[in-house]
Scaffold this motif. Structure first.
Motif, PDB file in Angstrom:
ATOM      1  N   THR A  35       0.713  -1.292  -0.212  1.00 56.17           N
ATOM      2  CA  THR A  35      -0.098   0.167  -0.015  1.00 56.17           C
ATOM      3  C   THR A  35       0.907   1.181   0.213  1.00 56.17           C
ATOM      4  O   THR A  35       0.606   2.319  -0.662  1.00 56.17           O
ATOM      5  CB  THR A  35      -0.923   0.084   1.209  1.00 56.17           C
ATOM      6  OG1 THR A  35      -1.661  -1.354   1.162  1.00 56.17           O
ATOM      7  CG2 THR A  35      -1.843   1.160   1.174  1.00 56.17           C
ATOM      8  N   ASP A  43      -7.072  -2.255  -3.441  1.00 50.01           N
ATOM      9  CA  ASP A  43      -6.019  -2.726  -2.515  1.00 50.01           C
ATOM     10  C   ASP A  43      -6.810  -3.904  -1.518  1.00 50.01           C
ATOM     11  O   ASP A  43      -7.858  -3.828  -1.265  1.00 50.01           O
ATOM     12  CB  ASP A  43      -5.827  -1.474  -1.456  1.00 50.01           C
ATOM     13  CG  ASP A  43      -4.513  -1.694  -0.613  1.00 50.01           C
ATOM     14  OD1 ASP A  43      -3.920  -2.978  -0.670  1.00 50.01           O
ATOM     15  OD2 ASP A  43      -4.160  -1.004   0.355  1.00 50.01           O
ATOM     16  N   ASP A  44      -5.828  -5.101  -1.136  1.00 49.16           N
ATOM     17  CA  ASP A  44      -6.424  -6.189  -0.461  1.00 49.16           C
ATOM     18  C   ASP A  44      -7.764  -6.470  -1.024  1.00 49.16           C
ATOM     19  O   ASP A  44      -8.792  -6.889  -0.624  1.00 49.16           O
ATOM     20  CB  ASP A  44      -6.753  -5.465   1.115  1.00 49.16           C
ATOM     21  CG  ASP A  44      -5.593  -5.237   2.186  1.00 49.16           C
ATOM     22  OD1 ASP A  44      -4.578  -5.830   1.853  1.00 49.16           O
ATOM     23  OD2 ASP A  44      -5.631  -4.460   2.693  1.00 49.16           O
ATOM     24  N   SER A  89      -9.710   0.774  -1.073  1.00 51.92           N
ATOM     25  CA  SER A  89      -9.326  -0.176  -0.119  1.00 51.92           C
ATOM     26  C   SER A  89     -10.737  -1.116   0.213  1.00 51.92           C
ATOM     27  O   SER A  89     -11.795  -0.775   0.653  1.00 51.92           O
ATOM     28  CB  SER A  89      -9.323   0.598   1.466  1.00 51.92           C
ATOM     29  OG  SER A  89      -9.390  -0.535   2.340  1.00 51.92           O
ATOM     30  N   CYS A  90     -10.323  -2.156  -0.174  1.00 51.93           N
ATOM     31  CA  CYS A  90     -11.235  -3.297  -0.218  1.00 51.93           C
ATOM     32  C   CYS A  90     -11.953  -3.660   1.219  1.00 51.93           C
ATOM     33  O   CYS A  90     -12.890  -4.076   1.420  1.00 51.93           O
ATOM     34  CB  CYS A  90     -10.996  -4.440  -1.055  1.00 51.93           C
ATOM     35  SG  CYS A  90     -10.836  -4.023  -2.647  1.00 51.93           S
ATOM     36  N   GLN A  91     -11.180  -3.092   2.029  1.00 57.75           N
ATOM     37  CA  GLN A  91     -11.690  -3.582   3.625  1.00 57.75           C
ATOM     38  C   GLN A  91     -12.937  -2.635   3.646  1.00 57.75           C
ATOM     39  O   GLN A  91     -13.577  -3.026   4.651  1.00 57.75           O
ATOM     40  CB  GLN A  91     -10.699  -2.983   4.728  1.00 57.75           C
ATOM     41  CG  GLN A  91      -8.793  -3.065   4.226  1.00 57.75           C
ATOM     42  CD  GLN A  91      -8.591  -4.046   5.330  1.00 57.75           C
ATOM     43  OE1 GLN A  91      -9.216  -4.567   6.127  1.00 57.75           O
ATOM     44  NE2 GLN A  91      -7.164  -4.327   5.338  1.00 57.75           N
ATOM     45  N   THR A  92     -13.062  -1.614   3.481  1.00 65.08           N
ATOM     46  CA  THR A  92     -14.148  -0.903   3.381  1.00 65.08           C
ATOM     47  C   THR A  92     -15.227  -0.916   2.229  1.00 65.08           C
ATOM     48  O   THR A  92     -16.249  -0.592   2.395  1.00 65.08           O
ATOM     49  CB  THR A  92     -13.815   0.748   3.618  1.00 65.08           C
ATOM     50  OG1 THR A  92     -13.080   1.057   2.797  1.00 65.08           O
ATOM     51  CG2 THR A  92     -13.280   0.837   4.969  1.00 65.08           C
ATOM     52  N   ARG A 134     -16.788   4.551  -4.640  1.00 63.99           N
ATOM     53  CA  ARG A 134     -15.296   5.051  -4.469  1.00 63.99           C
ATOM     54  C   ARG A 134     -14.694   5.608  -5.526  1.00 63.99           C
ATOM     55  O   ARG A 134     -14.087   6.907  -5.600  1.00 63.99           O
ATOM     56  CB  ARG A 134     -14.580   4.091  -3.673  1.00 63.99           C
ATOM     57  CG  ARG A 134     -13.320   4.412  -3.224  1.00 63.99           C
ATOM     58  CD  ARG A 134     -13.430   4.728  -1.852  1.00 63.99           C
ATOM     59  NE  ARG A 134     -11.735   5.165  -1.518  1.00 63.99           N
ATOM     60  CZ  ARG A 134     -11.487   6.520  -1.648  1.00 63.99           C
ATOM     61  NH1 ARG A 134     -12.432   7.271  -1.819  1.00 63.99           N
ATOM     62  NH2 ARG A 134     -10.018   6.791  -1.320  1.00 63.99           N
ATOM     63  N   LEU A 192      -7.406   5.005  -5.400  1.00 61.14           N
ATOM     64  CA  LEU A 192      -7.095   4.043  -4.430  1.00 61.14           C
ATOM     65  C   LEU A 192      -8.403   3.359  -3.567  1.00 61.14           C
ATOM     66  O   LEU A 192      -8.959   4.193  -3.030  1.00 61.14           O
ATOM     67  CB  LEU A 192      -5.994   4.411  -3.511  1.00 61.14           C
ATOM     68  CG  LEU A 192      -5.346   3.487  -2.519  1.00 61.14           C
ATOM     69  CD1 LEU A 192      -4.933   2.242  -3.276  1.00 61.14           C
ATOM     70  CD2 LEU A 192      -4.350   3.914  -1.461  1.00 61.14           C
ATOM     71  N   ARG A 203       0.431   4.311  -2.633  1.00 65.77           N
ATOM     72  CA  ARG A 203       0.236   5.398  -2.307  1.00 65.77           C
ATOM     73  C   ARG A 203       1.392   6.657  -2.778  1.00 65.77           C
ATOM     74  O   ARG A 203       1.258   7.736  -3.152  1.00 65.77           O
ATOM     75  CB  ARG A 203       0.494   5.515  -0.689  1.00 65.77           C
ATOM     76  CG  ARG A 203      -1.083   5.163  -0.207  1.00 65.77           C
ATOM     77  CD  ARG A 203      -1.320   5.967   1.237  1.00 65.77           C
ATOM     78  NE  ARG A 203      -2.154   5.443   1.923  1.00 65.77           N
ATOM     79  CZ  ARG A 203      -1.843   5.120   3.008  1.00 65.77           C
ATOM     80  NH1 ARG A 203      -0.689   4.884   3.561  1.00 65.77           N
ATOM     81  NH2 ARG A 203      -3.006   4.162   3.748  1.00 65.77           N
TER      82      ARG A 203
END
Ligand SMILES: Nc1ncnc2c1ncn2[C@@H]1O[C@H](COP(=O)(O)OP(=O)(O)O)[C@@H](O)[C@H]1O
Ligand SMILES: [Mg+2]
Length: 377
Positions: A65, A140-141, A87-90, A100, A85, A69
């Motif tokens: 990451t 990401d992820d 974030s697949c966490q969210t 997004r 970017l 970035r």
């Protein structure tokens, strides 16, 4: 000489934000190769072409990451490319991913009601044409999108946009942060044939590398002489032995806080040991919380058997001992052992020449494990 005790209002941190997770380091060490490969993937977009699709692989805490970035920050200044970017966490659904993308391109939230993925992509594509810019999306992820074909659907939509909007230029960077998983079983053949990514690998850092990266943080974030090279080396060793660099940075910060709370101006090896213990406890509690009631009970029993019989536990014997206390079939027993292994609670070994026998080892102290399992939430 440096005083050995701190006054109430004194701190050992010159700048504590340097140890927070959102901090971007001034220098990214040991990643020239990977940064170079990422820059090459971006270059065609700056010349009016499409960015190259890329898969980044590597375990957690290896700088994936951070490197993206850094590249994206440089691209912010450029007119012909828009980096996004995600974030697949969210962003765990197709809609969230596109929301997004819209949000970054337009620098505002999409309208709340009546929007579909198709209307978001249409707006984004029109904007790209208007600005004559390429879109570079980093998921990401992305392994978190393997469920329910979400990643497949996201890639399918993105990679097909040029059919509907000719001249649109889109590249995708997919970051996979679980080294046990391969991307391709989760993609359909039609997506794979269009995606055709270059692969960039991020290997784990060795002890010397961790030491040097942590030393940069120490210099920037702490007052001089708070940490001796020997103590820093001890933290680097714990980091390599334990999980990853992210946890190592946290360990460094926690060890300094131990010293600070104790009113001392230097960190000792005992501070490091105490911080390791504290972090392990928290980690164990957070994993045990994810277990079901029956699984937790079984883990507590295993830990108790480990305490009475010592460390050498063989699968068959363990099953028989457990079966007396909590009857279950062998399949369920083994399924649960696998769950414990996948969550990092135990190791399962197959000793050579012993048929189907497995040896079970605990990853945490048995007493501590039992206490955590038996403590009600
Ligand atoms: N090469 C490096 N130099 C300096 N700091 C690094 C480096 N690699 C990782 N870090 C730091 O380690 C932590 C984890 O890095 P991150 O990029 O989030 O890893 P990943 O995305 O691979 O899980 C972050 O705090 C980051 O600043
Ligand atoms: Mg990451």
């Amino acid at each position: 000489m440096t005083p050995v005790t701190l006054m109430d209002n004194q701190t050992l941190f010159r700048d504590i934000s340097i140890f927070e997770s959102g901090y971007t380091p001034d220098t990214i060490r040991y990643r020239d190769n990977q940064l170079q490969q990422l820059a090459e993937a971006v270059r065609p977009a700056l010349l009016g072409g499409c960015p190259l699709n890329t898969v980044i692989r590597g375990p957690p805490g290896t700088g994936k990451t951070t490197c993206v970035r850094q590249i994206f920050a440089e691209l912010e200044e450029m007119p012909r490319i828009i980096p996004v970017l995600v974030s697949c966490q969210t962003a765990l659904t197709v809609f969230r991913v596109f929301q997004r993308i819209y949000q970054t391109v337009f620098r505002q939230q999409p309208p709340i009601s009546g929007v579909s993925v198709a209307s978001l992509t249409e707006a984004v594509c029109r904007e790209l044409s208007r600005r004559n810019a390429a879109l570079l999306i980093c998921l990401d992820d992305a392994n978190l999108l393997f469920h329910d074909h979400v990643l497949d659907q996201v890639l399918r939509s993105l990679l097909r946009l040029h059919e509907e909007y000719p001249g649109i230029r889109i590249g995708v960077i997919v970051i996979i942060s679980d080294p046990r998983l391969s991307l391709y079983p989760f993609l359909s053949l039609s997506v794979v044939s269009v995606f055709r990514p270059n692969e960039v690998y991020f290997p784990p850092y060795g002890r010397e590398e961790v030491h040097a990266i942590l030393r940069d943080r120490v210099r920037a974030g702490l007052y001089p002489d708070v940490i001796s090279p020997g103590v820093l080396d001890c933290i680097a060793a714990e980091t390599v032995k334990g999980t990853n660099l992210r946890a190592g940075i946290r360990l460094l910060k926690d060890a300094v806080m131990q010293a600070e709370n104790d009113g001392r101006t230097t960190v000792t090896r005992s501070d490091v040991a105490a911080a390791v213990q504290q972090i392990t406890d928290l980690h164990l509690v957070s994993i045990v919380r994810t277990l079901k009631e029956d699984e937790r009970l079984m883990l507590a029993r295993i830990a108790a058997l480990h305490q009475t019989r010592g460390g050498d536990m063989i699968s068959g014997e363990l099953f028989r001992a457990l079966h007396k206390q909590m009857p279950m079939c062998y399949t369920l027993f083994f399924e649960r052992l696998n769950t414990f292994r996948n969550r990092g609670l135990i190791d399962i070994y197959r000793p050579p020449n012993r048929g189907n026998t497995r040896k079970i080892l605990l990853r945490y102290d048995a007493g501590q494990m039992r206490a955590v399992c038996e403590t009600p939430e």
